[in-house]
Design an enzyme around this catalytic site. Structure first.
Site, mmCIF file in Angstrom:
data_model
loop_
_atom_site.group_PDB
_atom_site.id
_atom_site.type_symbol
_atom_site.label_atom_id
_atom_site.label_comp_id
_atom_site.label_asym_id
_atom_site.label_seq_id
_atom_site.Cartn_x
_atom_site.Cartn_y
_atom_site.Cartn_z
ATOM 1 N N LYS A 1 77.347 37.909 132.596
ATOM 2 C CA LYS A 1 76.875 36.846 133.511
ATOM 3 C C LYS A 1 75.927 35.830 132.844
ATOM 4 C CE LYS A 1 77.452 36.982 137.712
ATOM 5 N NZ LYS A 1 78.765 36.692 138.293
ATOM 6 N N HIS B 1 55.616 30.170 94.693
ATOM 7 C CA HIS B 1 56.328 31.063 95.625
ATOM 8 C C HIS B 1 57.720 31.400 95.083
ATOM 9 C CE1 HIS B 1 53.553 30.931 99.061
ATOM 10 N NE2 HIS B 1 53.254 29.730 98.624
ATOM 11 N N GLU C 1 59.625 33.683 95.879
ATOM 12 C CA GLU C 1 60.524 34.219 96.924
ATOM 13 C C GLU C 1 61.506 33.165 97.448
ATOM 14 O OE1 GLU C 1 57.291 33.678 97.266
ATOM 15 O OE2 GLU C 1 56.703 33.057 99.287
ATOM 16 N N CYS D 1 50.608 33.292 95.427
ATOM 17 C CA CYS D 1 49.790 32.177 95.916
ATOM 18 C C CYS D 1 48.394 32.673 96.300
ATOM 19 C CB CYS D 1 50.512 31.451 97.036
ATOM 20 S SG CYS D 1 50.078 29.710 97.090
ATOM 21 N N ASP E 1 64.929 28.906 108.984
ATOM 22 C CA ASP E 1 66.393 29.000 108.896
ATOM 23 C C ASP E 1 66.931 28.358 107.623
ATOM 24 O OD1 ASP E 1 67.155 30.543 111.076
ATOM 25 O OD2 ASP E 1 66.834 28.865 112.442
HETATM 26 N N1 GLN Z 1 45.323 28.973 101.020
HETATM 27 C C1 GLN Z 1 45.610 28.856 99.628
HETATM 28 C C2 GLN Z 1 45.633 27.412 99.161
HETATM 29 O O1 GLN Z 1 45.762 26.526 99.953
HETATM 30 C C3 GLN Z 1 46.909 29.547 99.297
HETATM 31 C C4 GLN Z 1 48.111 28.988 99.983
HETATM 32 C C5 GLN Z 1 49.288 29.909 100.003
HETATM 33 O O2 GLN Z 1 49.143 31.101 99.815
HETATM 34 N N2 GLN Z 1 50.453 29.385 100.292
HETATM 35 O O3 GLN Z 1 45.540 27.154 97.975
#
Ligand code: GLN
Length: 537
Positions: free
Chosen positions: A193, A510, A512, A381, A76
């Site tokens: 209800k 990441h 995103e 990642c 969230d």
């Molecule tokens: N499992 C991988 C690592 O720990 C990638 C982690 C992920 O994709 N967030 O490096």
């Protein structure tokens, strides 16, 4: 206790069923209040005993959202950040686990001076003080209480917010209850209800809601509103319909149409200007009138629970927004045996983050397909790590190329993905992962640098392993380049790309988590545009 006088709190509880959309309602309220010029904060209280969701399986709880400061939080918080201009941190994610950990630590240190440590007042005091900390200097703080009313775990949180009402006064506190109105096909009716019972349960623990937000497939009519008002001890104006939306970004507009923001402001005796919502209207208009479309394959192992890839899903949508491209996402289970046939209809493939060995073969297959057929590929990642392994195996022909994470360690002779010796000086928070925002230098003239139009970026991380820098030369000779490195620890690789390929980029971070509909992430924009152009398949 809170330092800011007359600070306002809006507490959101949920009833009848889970997944009723409290998170989106909370985020939308924050949007509306921000649009009226208020300084807002949003907090999520999660009643489970885990200290944070970092240890929860995405299959059970969906994505783990990572804030800038490296807190592993409930998904969230992703909605809250996407819907507002807020930069949240660990103070905005409160769990029962954290509360008990603190109280027990204090007890061990003797801070309670021999008193009996109890849920009331010690646990509730800790909850209150964390809520006030998360509120910071905000004028209005939206506090979402996770779970459903009636859950045993939620009771201390309900008691804490009941006490906050007494301490801060009616004018400064609002209880909004989000409930579900089911449609019963055999009766052809929406039924009130369960919501009546839910409000009853809320009153039994001392809370009279001020507003009832009614989630339903269709909007509720006048009679139903009147019935709900009567049973909830509320005026009809405070029964707010929240029907299903075509796009989640439409919810703030729905609530504004129902004048909820205006009613909340009146109820809190605040003065404000009109909400400026043109930005949001524009976004919704664009979503509803796409000019083109493209289909992306998301190859991962958590595809059975779409919440597991919530931020990626949203970032892909945002990527399409700029050029009004509708993004269709096909979730492809990487644990299934994949062949080129399964991937042929896709205009591009994204391999997201993940942990462990399962589904790795499917990911490698999808990556190889993209690399060999000039199909746009975006690795995030674990997705980047897999792209490196695929390249090591099939292009560099490195024997037994694999990852240190693999349980199948014996068959691995060359760890392409490894624990790097200088990982240690990095600040490690929570477990052994590289978490939160880190600076990254993008290499001059790399594709990724041209996309960002910057040399220095900051992106969020959540991983243990890294690309093994010792293989750089071998990779570069064969056409995969290091395109981004950690600023300060230059042998930590943050991005890899194949310059000769139309779009083949892997990032260790990441992206995103920083994409918003109001500020689509450049990598996603560029990826979607390229995929759309790749529609010749
Ligand atoms: N499992 C991988 C690592 O720990 C990638 C982690 C992920 O994709 N967030 O490096």
């Amino acid at each position: 206790m809170s330092k800011t006088k007359n600070q306002k709190f809006i507490f959101i509880t949920g009833g009848v069923v889970s997944s009723v959309g409290k998170g989106l309602v909370s985020a939308s309220l924050a949007t509306l209040l921000e649009a009226r010029g208020f300084k807002v904060s949003v907090i999520k209280c999660d009643p489970y005993i885990n200290v944070d969701p970092g240890t929860l399986s995405p299959f059970q709880h969906g994505e783990v959202y990572v804030t800038k400061d490296g807190a592993e939080t409930d998904l969230d918080l992703g909605h809250y950040e996407r819907f507002t201009n807020l930069d949240l941190n660990k103070n905005h994610s409160i769990t029962t686990g954290q509360i008990y950990q603190t109280v027990i630590d204090k007890e061990r240190k003797g801070d309670y001076l021999g008193r009996t440590v109890q849920v009331i007042p010690h646990i509730t005091n800790e909850i209150k003080s964390r809520i006030f900390k998360g509120a910071g200097q905000a004028e209005i703080t939206v506090v979402e209480i996770g779970g459903t009313i009636g859950d045993i775990e939620g009771l201390p949180f309900i008691e804490a917010i009941r006490q906050i009402r007494i301490e801060k006064g009616i004018e400064n506190t609002i209880f909004a209850h989000v409930t579900f109105i089911p449609f019963i096909p055999s009766a052809g009716e929406l039924k009130s209800k369960p919501s009546q019972h839910s409000v009853k349960a809320l009153r039994e623990v001392g809370l009279q809601p001020d507003f009832l937000l009614c989630r339903s497939a269709q909007t509720i009519n006048k009679e139903l509103k009147e019935k709900l008002a009567l049973f909830s001890n509320l005026s009809v104006e405070n029964i707010i319909p929240v029907p299903d939306a075509e796009s989640i970004y439409e919810i703030p507009l729905f609530l504004n149409k129902e004048k909820l923001d205006q009613k909340l402001i009146q109820r809190m005796s605040l003065k404000t200007t009109l909400a400026s919502l043109s930005k949001w209207k524009n976004i919704v208009q664009k979503i509803k009138a796409p000019k083109k479309e493209t289909t992306i394959g998301l190859v991962g192992k958590y595809v059975h629970l779409k919440d597991s890839y919530q931020s990626i899903h949203e970032a892909l949508m945002h990527g399409g927004l700029a050029k009004q491209i509708k993004v269709n996402i096909e979730y492809i289970d990487s644990e299934k045996k994949l062949s080129s046939k399964d991937l042929k209809s896709l205009n591009g493939i994204l391999v997201p983050g993940g942990f462990g060995d399962r589904g790795i073969d499917g990911k490698l297959k999808a990556i190889q397909y993209c690399r060999e057929n000039s199909v746009p590929f975006f690795g995030i990642c674990l997705g980047m790590q897999m792209a490196a392994i695929e390249f090591a195996q099939n292009v560099c022909k490195i024997k037994g190329a694999g990852s240190r994470e693999s349980k199948n360690g014996k068959s691995i002779q060359n760890f392409i993905i490894d624990v790097m010796p200088n990982q240690k000086p990095l600040t490690y928070k929570g477990g052994s992962m590289r978490l939160g925002s880190y600076p990254c230098l993008l290499l001059k003239n790399s594709k990724i640098q041209k996309i960002y139009k910057k040399d220095l970026i900051e992106e969020r991380h959540r991983h243990r392993y890294e690309f093994n820098f010792n293989f750089t030369e071998q990779f570069e000779k064969k056409g995969m380049k290091v395109a981004g490195v950690h600023k300060g620890y230059e042998n930590l690789v943050e991005a890899l790309e194949i310059p000769k390929h139309p779009w083949f980029i892997g990032v260790q971070f990441h992206p995103e988590f920083q994409s918003k509909p109001t500020k689509p992430h450049p990598l996603f924009v560029s990826f979607i545009e390229t995929c759309e152009k790749n529609k010749t398949t």
